[in-house]
Design a protein around this motif. Structure first.
Motif, PDB file in Angstrom:
ATOM      1  N   ALA A   1     -11.760  -4.365  -5.418  1.00 49.83           N
ATOM      2  CA  ALA A   1     -10.667  -5.011  -4.668  1.00 49.83           C
ATOM      3  C   ALA A   1      -9.541  -5.490  -5.575  1.00 49.83           C
ATOM      4  O   ALA A   1      -8.371  -5.328  -5.250  1.00 49.83           O
ATOM      5  CB  ALA A   1     -11.216  -6.176  -3.865  1.00 49.83           C
ATOM      6  N   ASN A   2      -9.882  -6.091  -6.699  1.00 52.12           N
ATOM      7  CA  ASN A   2      -8.859  -6.695  -7.564  1.00 52.12           C
ATOM      8  C   ASN A   2      -8.703  -5.950  -8.882  1.00 52.12           C
ATOM      9  O   ASN A   2      -8.418  -6.560  -9.912  1.00 52.12           O
ATOM     10  CB  ASN A   2      -9.193  -8.156  -7.839  1.00 52.12           C
ATOM     11  CG  ASN A   2      -8.996  -9.005  -6.604  1.00 52.12           C
ATOM     12  OD1 ASN A   2      -8.330  -8.593  -5.665  1.00 52.12           O
ATOM     13  ND2 ASN A   2      -9.607 -10.173  -6.600  1.00 52.12           N
TER      14      ASN A   2
ATOM     15  N   LEU B   1      -8.058  -3.117  -0.078  1.00 54.04           N
ATOM     16  CA  LEU B   1      -9.037  -3.694   0.836  1.00 54.04           C
ATOM     17  C   LEU B   1     -10.354  -2.949   0.670  1.00 54.04           C
ATOM     18  O   LEU B   1     -10.382  -1.731   0.762  1.00 54.04           O
ATOM     19  CB  LEU B   1      -8.559  -3.546   2.269  1.00 54.04           C
ATOM     20  CG  LEU B   1      -7.222  -4.186   2.609  1.00 54.04           C
ATOM     21  CD1 LEU B   1      -6.762  -3.741   3.983  1.00 54.04           C
ATOM     22  CD2 LEU B   1      -7.338  -5.689   2.557  1.00 54.04           C
TER      23      LEU B   1
ATOM     24  N   CYS C   1      -4.861   0.999   1.562  1.00 56.99           N
ATOM     25  CA  CYS C   1      -4.240   0.015   2.458  1.00 56.99           C
ATOM     26  C   CYS C   1      -3.901   0.646   3.801  1.00 56.99           C
ATOM     27  O   CYS C   1      -4.786   1.005   4.546  1.00 56.99           O
ATOM     28  CB  CYS C   1      -3.025  -0.603   1.781  1.00 56.99           C
ATOM     29  SG  CYS C   1      -2.553  -2.179   2.532  1.00 56.99           S
TER      30      CYS C   1
ATOM     31  N   PRO D   1      -7.297  -5.047   8.652  1.00 52.93           N
ATOM     32  CA  PRO D   1      -8.282  -4.309   7.872  1.00 52.93           C
ATOM     33  C   PRO D   1      -9.354  -3.605   8.691  1.00 52.93           C
ATOM     34  O   PRO D   1      -9.673  -2.470   8.424  1.00 52.93           O
ATOM     35  CB  PRO D   1      -8.924  -5.384   6.995  1.00 52.93           C
ATOM     36  CG  PRO D   1      -7.988  -6.510   7.022  1.00 52.93           C
ATOM     37  CD  PRO D   1      -7.266  -6.454   8.314  1.00 52.93           C
ATOM     38  N   GLU D   2      -9.894  -4.307   9.683  1.00 48.43           N
ATOM     39  CA  GLU D   2     -10.969  -3.685  10.444  1.00 48.43           C
ATOM     40  C   GLU D   2     -10.414  -2.452  11.118  1.00 48.43           C
ATOM     41  O   GLU D   2     -10.990  -1.384  11.099  1.00 48.43           O
ATOM     42  CB  GLU D   2     -11.534  -4.687  11.448  1.00 48.43           C
ATOM     43  CG  GLU D   2     -12.912  -4.315  11.953  1.00 48.43           C
ATOM     44  CD  GLU D   2     -12.864  -3.435  13.183  1.00 48.43           C
ATOM     45  OE1 GLU D   2     -13.822  -2.685  13.402  1.00 48.43           O
ATOM     46  OE2 GLU D   2     -11.869  -3.501  13.923  1.00 48.43           O
TER      47      GLU D   2
END
Lengths: 143, 358
Positions: free
Chosen positions: B354-355, B84, B10, B44-45
């Motif tokens: 991701a999850n 992410l 993150c 995020p980017e």
């Protein structure tokens, strides 16, 4: 789909409405969920996820921090939350537009803040807080 | 025996070297908080670009501070999820390249498991090793999860949030009150100045798993409280304070926050802590916990620490140090040791999840 208006009286009813809407709004589709904090956007997403049979409602939590949650294998539902993003560049940077090319239902919270980035056609669901637990929910297609 | 850990799920690009005695030889975190502070959240980017910029230097520093060479390592561990995808991939790709170049085992670690090991590490350092079964509460901006932890570090999920994470509720309430991002810690600092009994927020009863959490209703109740009052002026004043640049100190925040709002903050904090601790107590009794681990970014909350320390008679409560509460790589390296001993290696096909659940 013409415009529809629903009234719900509890969070559970909002989730049930999501289950119902999932029968009519099926992947691939983009849905923008519009409503202030606590309007029940995540509750409605729980219904969509249940209605499409990709996860249990309890498994759906807020994606504010990670920005995107995925459900189903292969992914059938993307739950996106743009609450914390401020500019179009930032939104574009999460690979947001790529999601629209996939055979999935893309449910977007706070997407109305970035109208230029929302694809056509799309479904917009307005969630108005009319009381402690009651909501008026309007569904319309934008194209 | 030493493991190099890499974490980039993150906000933070982090690397650390931890040895098999549980000693943190180095822990380097390139905080991106200042970059993100300008934008009101994790971008995020920006995040993956910043990770990319930081990772080589961060890993090099971690090795140098530990006086370790790549060839001395027993393994290289990296966070595989949740998080992410773009950010995770930076750490994973770099870890794979290092493991390949140095011919070292690659170990994939779940970020949530890492947080649990942050508390285990600190307990060990203090000479009070964790006894099992243990109850772990991982509580941060993205997670609010309760786990039963066995001695062999197998986990059973007991409860989790069904809507907002506790840290997310803190940050959203802080933002709507004009305290900026990340505002949770500011609310924690201001809470002692308010009356925690002044307002009552009734929370809906949990249907289904009674150990699940829900913080969305509390967030909404605070929003209604704010909307029912004329707070636009003070909220604007606090936003101006942030616009002035720098980080306002406690005195400045107190001057900009009337007593009634301080009382609200105290009541919000008390309610969150009560919700967390009630489930901790119930589940600890249920599993016969011999230790409680409270970990993740919100574990740094002073009010939570104070309440938890005297929550359950006879059961020790372990927190990580403040440095290991927030995202770091020492916890990733520490979590990798039991996996290395079990022979759990990741292949080079390892990718971001991701999850990922625990």
């Amino acid at each position: 789909m013409p415009a529809f208006e629903y009234k719900t009286n509890s969070e559970e009813e909002t989730t049930s409405l999501g289950v119902l809407l999932a029968q009519h709004i099926t992947p691939p589709a983009v849905v923008v969920l519009i409503g202030k904090l606590g309007a029940g956007k995540t509750a409605l997403v729980k219904g969509f996820v249940k209605g499409l049979g990709v996860a249990e409602p309890e498994e759906v939590s807020s994606p504010t921090f990670p920005l995107i949650h995925e459900y189903g294998k292969p992914v059938r539902v993307y739950h996106v939350d743009l609450y914390r993003l401020e500019t179009e560049e930032e939104v574009a940077g999460i690979g947001f537009e790529e999601l629209f090319d996939r055979p999935a239902l893309v449910l977007i919270e706070w997407g109305e803040r970035f109208p230029n980035l929302m694809p056509m056609p799309r479904v917009e669901i307005d969630m108005e807080v009319t009381g402690e637990t009651s909501r008026t929910i309007r569904v319309r297609t934008v194209q | 025996m030493r493991i190099l850990g890499i974490e980039s799920s993150c906000d933070e690009t982090a690397a650390a070297v931890v040895d098999s005695e549980g000693v943190v030889r180095s822990s380097v975190v390139a905080s991106q908080l200042d970059v993100h502070g300008k934008y009101g959240g994790v971008v995020p980017e920006l995040a993956s670009r910043e990770h990319l910029r930081a990772i080589v230097v961060v890993v090099r520093d971690a090795l140098a501070q530990a006086e370790a060479r790549l060839e001395d390592l027993a393994a290289i561990a990296v966070t595989e999820g949740p998080g992410l995808v773009g950010s995770l991939l930076v750490g994973i790709t770099y870890a794979k390249a290092l493991a390949f170049a140095a011919d070292k085992p690659l170990i994939a670690v779940n970020h949530l498991e890492g947080h649990i090991h942050a508390a285990v590490l600190e307990a060990r350092r203090r000479g009070q090793p964790v006894e099992f079964p243990a109850l772990a509460l991982v509580v941060s901006g993205g997670h609010t999860h309760l786990y039963a932890v066995q001695e062999d570090f197998r986990y059973r999920l007991l409860g989790r949030t069904r809507d907002d994470a506790a840290g997310e509720a803190y940050d959203k309430v802080a933002k709507l009150l004009g305290f900026g991002y990340p505002g949770g810690p500011t609310l924690d600092r201001l809470a002692p100045f308010g009356d925690p009994e002044r307002f009552r927020f009734s929370l809906a009863k949990m249907k289904g798993n009674a150990l699940d959490f829900s913080f969305s209703g509390l967030k909404t109740a605070v929003l209604r409280w704010v909307e029912a009052r004329e707070l636009a002026g003070e909220i604007q004043a606090r936003r101006e304070l942030l616009r002035g640049g720098g980080r306002p100190g406690l005195e400045a925040w107190l001057r900009a926050t009337p007593q009634e709002t301080l009382d609200l903050i105290a009541c919000f904090q008390r309610t969150v802590i009560e919700e967390l601790m009630r489930r901790v107590r119930v589940s600890a009794a249920e599993i016969g916990a011999r230790a409680i681990l409270i970990t993740g970014g919100v574990a740094g909350n002073a009010g939570l620490r104070e309440t938890a320390a005297r929550a359950i008679a006879g059961v020790p409560v372990h927190f990580p140090t403040p440095e290991l509460s927030t995202d770091n790589a020492a916890m990733i390296a520490a979590a990798a040791f039991p996996k290395l001993l079990r022979g759990e290696r990741a292949g080079f096909e390892l990718t971001a999840k991701a999850n990922l659940g625990l």
